[in-house]
Design a protein around this motif. Structure first.
Motif, PDB file in Angstrom:
ATOM      1  N   GLU A  60       0.828  -1.208   0.000  1.00  0.00           N
ATOM      2  CA  GLU A  60       0.000   0.000   0.000  1.00  0.00           C
ATOM      3  C   GLU A  60       0.860   1.253   0.000  1.00  0.00           C
ATOM      4  N   CYS A  61       1.923   1.231   0.775  1.00  0.00           N
ATOM      5  CA  CYS A  61       2.816   2.384   0.834  1.00  0.00           C
ATOM      6  C   CYS A  61       3.513   2.591  -0.513  1.00  0.00           C
ATOM      7  N   ALA A  62       3.971   1.526  -1.133  1.00  0.00           N
ATOM      8  CA  ALA A  62       4.634   1.637  -2.440  1.00  0.00           C
ATOM      9  C   ALA A  62       3.687   2.249  -3.464  1.00  0.00           C
ATOM     10  N   ARG A  63       2.437   1.779  -3.471  1.00  0.00           N
ATOM     11  CA  ARG A  63       1.442   2.306  -4.406  1.00  0.00           C
ATOM     12  C   ARG A  63       1.185   3.793  -4.146  1.00  0.00           C
ATOM     13  N   THR A  64       0.964   4.133  -2.897  1.00  0.00           N
ATOM     14  CA  THR A  64       0.675   5.515  -2.526  1.00  0.00           C
ATOM     15  C   THR A  64       1.841   6.440  -2.869  1.00  0.00           C
ATOM     16  N   CYS A  65       3.052   6.006  -2.566  1.00  0.00           N
ATOM     17  CA  CYS A  65       4.234   6.842  -2.835  1.00  0.00           C
ATOM     18  C   CYS A  65       4.469   7.021  -4.329  1.00  0.00           C
ATOM     19  N   ALA A  66       4.254   5.973  -5.098  1.00  0.00           N
ATOM     20  CA  ALA A  66       4.425   6.090  -6.553  1.00  0.00           C
ATOM     21  C   ALA A  66       3.418   7.075  -7.128  1.00  0.00           C
ATOM     22  N   ILE A  67       2.188   7.003  -6.649  1.00  0.00           N
ATOM     23  CA  ILE A  67       1.160   7.938  -7.135  1.00  0.00           C
ATOM     24  C   ILE A  67       1.510   9.362  -6.724  1.00  0.00           C
ATOM     25  N   ARG A  68       1.874   9.540  -5.462  1.00  0.00           N
ATOM     26  CA  ARG A  68       2.221  10.889  -4.969  1.00  0.00           C
ATOM     27  C   ARG A  68       3.396  11.455  -5.756  1.00  0.00           C
ATOM     28  N   ALA A  69       4.418  10.659  -6.011  1.00  0.00           N
ATOM     29  CA  ALA A  69       5.586  11.132  -6.762  1.00  0.00           C
ATOM     30  C   ALA A  69       5.202  11.523  -8.187  1.00  0.00           C
ATOM     31  N   SER A  70       4.269  10.779  -8.772  1.00  0.00           N
ATOM     32  CA  SER A  70       3.867  11.086 -10.155  1.00  0.00           C
ATOM     33  C   SER A  70       3.060  12.371 -10.252  1.00  0.00           C
ATOM     34  N   LEU A  71       2.483  12.835  -9.152  1.00  0.00           N
ATOM     35  CA  LEU A  71       1.673  14.051  -9.156  1.00  0.00           C
ATOM     36  C   LEU A  71       2.494  15.323  -9.002  1.00  0.00           C
ATOM     37  N   VAL A  72       3.777  15.167  -8.670  1.00  0.00           N
ATOM     38  CA  VAL A  72       4.642  16.321  -8.416  1.00  0.00           C
ATOM     39  C   VAL A  72       5.371  16.699  -9.697  1.00  0.00           C
ATOM     40  N   GLU A  73       5.421  17.992  -9.948  1.00  0.00           N
ATOM     41  CA  GLU A  73       6.130  18.498 -11.123  1.00  0.00           C
ATOM     42  C   GLU A  73       7.621  18.181 -11.025  1.00  0.00           C
ATOM     43  N   PRO A  74       8.216  17.591 -12.066  1.00  0.00           N
ATOM     44  CA  PRO A  74       9.638  17.238 -12.007  1.00  0.00           C
ATOM     45  C   PRO A  74      10.568  18.445 -11.876  1.00  0.00           C
ATOM     46  N   GLY A 127       9.280  10.031  -2.528  1.00  0.00           N
ATOM     47  CA  GLY A 127       8.190   9.152  -2.944  1.00  0.00           C
ATOM     48  C   GLY A 127       8.693   8.003  -3.807  1.00  0.00           C
ATOM     49  N   ILE A 128       9.570   8.312  -4.730  1.00  0.00           N
ATOM     50  CA  ILE A 128      10.129   7.277  -5.609  1.00  0.00           C
ATOM     51  C   ILE A 128      10.965   6.290  -4.802  1.00  0.00           C
ATOM     52  N   MET A 129      11.836   6.821  -3.940  1.00  0.00           N
ATOM     53  CA  MET A 129      12.682   5.942  -3.145  1.00  0.00           C
ATOM     54  C   MET A 129      11.843   5.067  -2.211  1.00  0.00           C
ATOM     55  N   CYS A 130      10.854   5.650  -1.570  1.00  0.00           N
ATOM     56  CA  CYS A 130      10.017   4.896  -0.643  1.00  0.00           C
ATOM     57  C   CYS A 130       9.242   3.811  -1.397  1.00  0.00           C
ATOM     58  N   ALA A 131       8.734   4.136  -2.566  1.00  0.00           N
ATOM     59  CA  ALA A 131       8.011   3.135  -3.361  1.00  0.00           C
ATOM     60  C   ALA A 131       8.925   1.960  -3.696  1.00  0.00           C
ATOM     61  N   GLU A 132      10.156   2.246  -4.087  1.00  0.00           N
ATOM     62  CA  GLU A 132      11.092   1.176  -4.441  1.00  0.00           C
ATOM     63  C   GLU A 132      11.472   0.320  -3.225  1.00  0.00           C
ATOM     64  N   VAL A 133      11.745   0.965  -2.098  1.00  0.00           N
ATOM     65  CA  VAL A 133      12.127   0.230  -0.884  1.00  0.00           C
ATOM     66  C   VAL A 133      10.959  -0.618  -0.383  1.00  0.00           C
ATOM     67  N   CYS A 134       9.761  -0.042  -0.364  1.00  0.00           N
ATOM     68  CA  CYS A 134       8.588  -0.787   0.107  1.00  0.00           C
ATOM     69  C   CYS A 134       8.270  -1.956  -0.823  1.00  0.00           C
ATOM     70  N   ASP A 135       8.392  -1.739  -2.123  1.00  0.00           N
ATOM     71  CA  ASP A 135       8.138  -2.822  -3.073  1.00  0.00           C
ATOM     72  C   ASP A 135       9.137  -3.961  -2.865  1.00  0.00           C
ATOM     73  N   ALA A 136      10.405  -3.618  -2.719  1.00  0.00           N
ATOM     74  CA  ALA A 136      11.431  -4.642  -2.508  1.00  0.00           C
ATOM     75  C   ALA A 136      11.214  -5.367  -1.177  1.00  0.00           C
ATOM     76  N   THR A 137      10.813  -4.645  -0.147  1.00  0.00           N
ATOM     77  CA  THR A 137      10.553  -5.260   1.151  1.00  0.00           C
ATOM     78  C   THR A 137       9.378  -6.217   1.066  1.00  0.00           C
ATOM     79  N   CYS A 138       8.341  -5.812   0.377  1.00  0.00           N
ATOM     80  CA  CYS A 138       7.182  -6.689   0.196  1.00  0.00           C
ATOM     81  C   CYS A 138       7.598  -7.978  -0.507  1.00  0.00           C
ATOM     82  N   ARG A 139       8.409  -7.863  -1.539  1.00  0.00           N
ATOM     83  CA  ARG A 139       8.863  -9.064  -2.255  1.00  0.00           C
ATOM     84  C   ARG A 139       9.669  -9.987  -1.342  1.00  0.00           C
TER      85      ARG A 139
END
Length: 124
Positions: free
Chosen positions: A26-40, A53-65
């Motif tokens: 859930e955190c990975a999904r939320t962080c990826a969405i939040r990061a995508s909403l921010v202007e680069p 947001g990007i880093m948290c999404a990657e860490v949470c995804d890897a932890t889940c796996r």
């Protein structure tokens, strides 16, 4: 975990592991969405939110796996992964709190950090 654990302890361990994996997903999904909403090319605060947001999404995804794939992993390796995930989630929550409209994303990060902490307690 020792070979002499009870069935109830095993169920508790597996439930806590699953709960933590779900929180990470859930955190990975939320962080990826939040990061995508921010202007680069936004402000420094926006850039921090996007990067965290990007880093948290990657860490949470890897932890889940790690938590959902192989149960024969080294407990120390799992502990290090959980501590890293918890730390990144808390840092990300802090970044999100400074960004208007990202309060619910910060709460999701904090919930994931709490789930990691709880599972660490289960590991003993």
């Amino acid at each position: 975990m020792t070979p002499s654990i009870s069935q109830q302890q095993l169920y508790r361990f597996l439930e806590d592991r699953f709960t933590c994996a779900q929180a990470c997903t859930e955190c990975a999904r939320t962080c990826a969405i939040r990061a995508s909403l921010v202007e680069p090319d936004g402000s420094e605060c926006q850039e921090r939110v996007r990067r965290m947001g990007i880093m948290c999404a990657e860490v949470c995804d890897a932890t889940c796996r790690v938590l959902s794939e192989d149960t024969r992993q080294d407990e120390d390796a799992i502990r290090v992964r959980l501590e890293w995930c918890r730390s990144v989630c808390l840092d990300c929550a802090h970044a999100f709190e400074a960004y208007p409209g990202a309060e619910s994303s910060a709460a999701t990060c904090r919930a994931c950090a709490e789930a990691c902490s709880h599972f660490l307690e289960t590991l003993g």
